[in-house]
Design an enzyme around this catalytic site. Structure first.
Site, PDB file in Angstrom:
ATOM      1  CE  LYS A 294      -3.776  -2.605   2.183  1.00  0.00           C
ATOM      2  NZ  LYS A 294      -4.681  -3.033   3.268  1.00  0.00           N
TER       3      LYS A 294
ATOM      4  CD  GLN B 146      -3.472  -4.755   6.019  1.00  0.00           C
ATOM      5  OE1 GLN B 146      -3.315  -3.679   5.422  1.00  0.00           O
ATOM      6  NE2 GLN B 146      -4.135  -5.769   5.682  1.00  0.00           N
TER       7      GLN B 146
ATOM      8  CG  ASP C 102      -9.485  -0.522   4.279  1.00  0.00           C
ATOM      9  OD1 ASP C 102      -9.447  -0.609   3.197  1.00  0.00           O
ATOM     10  OD2 ASP C 102      -8.927  -0.605   5.452  1.00  0.00           O
TER      11      ASP C 102
END
Ligand code: NDP
Length: 282
Positions: free
Chosen positions: A52, A96, A119
């Site tokens: 990422k 995460q 997200d």
């Protein structure tokens, strides 16, 4: 023989488009920043986080890395998220998953401002998707929509069967296909007659997390088959939830593993970051 949907190429196209957009925004004095939080040092999470960060660097998005120790408390993590929510320079916040067991993931997801929820996991984002309002969409299913659209696959009126009902893949996938005017059936581990239902699909999207589970006997001739699964087999080779070799001759389109759905997730995360930044300028 099916046409292979080239997720690597499509994700590259999307990243190039975003790179140009970010460069234009930069020229107008606007920059984009993503905060990436990792708690603990799970090796798989470290790989995802690094990928990422690399994608951010490629596109021209600044990334702020917060690598927190395994012993970080829930209160400390919530405090960091609160600080990032209030930081006007930060446009997206990504924490995460999975988190260590002493931290309540739902609490953390809900603490991230929906405006920075790149997200697409916040209940407000999920609610917006459900009622057809603007909001961030979970990256993997959003990526699959891009694969279908950019491969010019017709969805309207088609029967789409989604196998899997997780919050991050199956459920948002079904809602997105509904938004694309498909007729949607969702299957899961308690579904009876899974094979029969799958065989009635014009578009079969498989996200069950079981290596090479779906064979030719689950697929109608000419169906579009999208394989979300990622696994390493006994020979350490990557494979999906679908028996690719069996299904490829039967399908009209198919995503390979690797190189199908996988590369799209990060591309759509980058897309969401750029959207978050543009919204913050409104
Ligand atoms: P989950 O384990 O959260 O969900 C799996 C779903 O599949 C559940 O709804 C489960 O049903 C259902 N299921 C399990 N076994 C069967 C079965 N035999 N028949 C029918 N349904 C079944 O997984 P995720 O949704 O998070 O991920 C699915 C796969 O996609 C994994 O391989 C994962 O690694 C991969 N993945 C890939 C990504 C990418 O970027 N390409 C991103 C995210 C995931 P029930 O609800 O009844 O338990």
């Amino acid at each position: 023989m099916a046409i292979r949907i080239d997720g690597k190429q499509i994700s590259t196209d999307i990243k190039e488009e975003l790179k140009a957009e970010v460069a234009a925004l930069k020229a107008a004095g606007k920059s984009c920043c993503l905060a990436v939080i990792q708690v603990g040092n799970d090796p798989a999470s470290s790989v995802y986080v690094n990928n990422k960060k690399k994608a951010c660097a490629y596109i021209g998005i600044e990334s702020l890395a917060y690598e927190l120790g395994e012993e970080t408390t829930e209160a400390e993590l919530l405090e960091l998220i609160d600080k990032l929510n209030r930081d006007g320079k930060v446009h997206g916040i990504l924490c995460q998953l999975p988190l260590p067991p002493h931290i309540d993931e739902d609490k953390i997801i809900q603490a991230i401002s929906p405006k920075k929820d790149v997200d697409g996991f916040h209940p407000q984002s999920v609610g917006a998707l459900t009622i057809g309002q603007p909001g961030f969409v979970s990256c993997t299913p959003a990526g699959i929509i891009q694969l279908l659209r950019r491969s010019k696959i017709e969805t309207e009126g088609k029967h789409c069967v989604v196998v899997g009902r997780s919050n991050i893949v199956g459920k948002p996938m079904a809602l997105l296909m509904l938004r694309e005017n498909a007729t949607v059936t969702i299957c899961h581990s308690r579904t009876k007659n899974l094979k029969e239902i799958c065989r009635s699909a014009d578009i079969l999207i498989v996200a069950i997390g079981k290596p090479r589970y779906i064979g030719a006997d689950y697929v109608k001739e000419g169906a579009v088959v999208i394989d979300v699964g990622i696994h390493r087999d006994e020979n350490n080779k990557l494979c999906g939830d679908v028996k690719f070799d069996e299904v490829e001759p039967l399908a009209s389109y198919i995503t390979p593993v690797p190189g199908g759905v996988g590369p799209m997730t990060i591309a759509m995360l980058m897309h969401n970051c750029v959207e978050a930044m543009k919204d913050s300028c409104l």
